[in-house]
Enzyme design. Structure first.
Site, PDB file in Angstrom:
ATOM      1  N   GLU A 117      25.242  17.871  51.522  1.00 49.79           N
ATOM      2  CA  GLU A 117      26.669  18.127  51.725  1.00 49.79           C
ATOM      3  C   GLU A 117      26.931  18.673  53.126  1.00 49.79           C
ATOM      4  OE1 GLU A 117      28.245  19.050  47.229  1.00 49.79           O
ATOM      5  OE2 GLU A 117      26.885  20.498  48.153  1.00 49.79           O
ATOM      6  N   GLU A 137      22.067  17.890  41.726  1.00 55.74           N
ATOM      7  CA  GLU A 137      22.630  19.012  40.972  1.00 55.74           C
ATOM      8  C   GLU A 137      22.598  18.808  39.466  1.00 55.74           C
ATOM      9  OE1 GLU A 137      24.428  19.611  45.074  1.00 55.74           O
ATOM     10  OE2 GLU A 137      23.753  17.954  43.821  1.00 55.74           O
TER      11      GLU A 137
END
Length: 261
Positions: A117, A137
């Protein structure tokens, strides 16, 4: 890392500021201190007229950044110092793509979860040929809350869902083919390649760069608002001293001298 070493190492190369995450033993994982100091670096770059671009990289060949420091998270985290806390707003702006100065990511190794990210919020990315990228995740019963859910604005939805729902990583060649990275090079050439790219950016007019970054990013998600913002930016940029300098330098066949106004 010894107590005297900074978790963010700053190095200025001409008009380019290099910010290097320096937690190699933790794969440069994100904790409050690292995020705060990263933010402080971005804030310093925005406020220094002599810095025209930033390169973000990591220490070591194990990871650019492995994402959230899960060990610290499991233990309840830690409070940043007041100085580090002061950098959090600038870090948040970066994670929203709103940092004014152009940022080049230099992924000298693998970037996953929050590390991926971080790269998504850079404007351009130079990557090691051995690097991998992913959003794992879901493998930890989480989701990509640092911007990863917007991956579908960058690549086809089916591919974004593949990465998000399986949690599996892709290699640098596939990342390049998808347009997630701009250049793939051997690992030992990543930083120099990123600095060279940043220098090409930094050679251009500061106001034009700021307007182009903001408008292009906005146009990708909200074209109508980008058109409105363009109307605001156009007189500011086109009537600037730098715009006159750019035209004059072209006519006089010399390099322009930018003032940022």
């Amino acid at each position: 890392m010894s107590e005297t070493e900074s978790i963010i190492v700053r190095e200025q190369r001409g008009a380019v500021l290099v910010l290097r995450m320096n937690r190699p033993d933790a794969r440069n994982a994100l904790n409050p201190a690292l995020m705060g100091e990263l933010g402080a670096g971005f804030d310093a770059a925005e406020k220094d007229a002599n810095i025209r671009a930033v390169v973000l990289t990591g220490t070591g060949d194990r990871a650019f950044c492995s994402g959230m420091d899960l060990r610290a998270f499991a233990q309840g985290g830690s409070e940043p110092t007041p100085e580090q806390q002061a950098g959090m707003p600038a870090f948040a702006r970066f994670m929203s793509g709103d940092t004014a100065v152009p940022i080049v990511g230099a992924a000298q190794a693998t970037a996953v979860a929050g590390g991926f990210e971080l790269l998504m919020n850079c404007d351009l990315v130079v990557a090691s040929q051995d690097a991998k990228f992913g959003l794992p995740e879901v493998k930890r019963a989480l989701f990509a809350a640092g911007g990863g859910i917007f991956l579908s604005t960058r690549i086809p939805l089916a591919v974004a869902l593949e990465m998000g729902l399986t949690g599996d990583s892709i290699d640098a060649d596939r990342a390049y083919s998808l347009g997630l990275v701009n250049l793939v090079v051997p690992g030992d050439e990543v930083l120099d390649g990123a600095v060279a790219l940043a220098e090409r950016i930094a050679a251009n007019g500061p106001l034009g760069l700021q307007a182009t970054k903001e408008l292009m990013r906005l146009a990708a998600i909200d074209a109508e608002t980008a058109r409105i913002k363009q109307a605001d930016w156009q007189p500011k940029v086109f009537n600037s001293d730098d715009a006159k300098e750019g035209a004059t330098a072209f006519i006089e066949k010399r390099e322009p001298v930018w003032r940022g106004q």
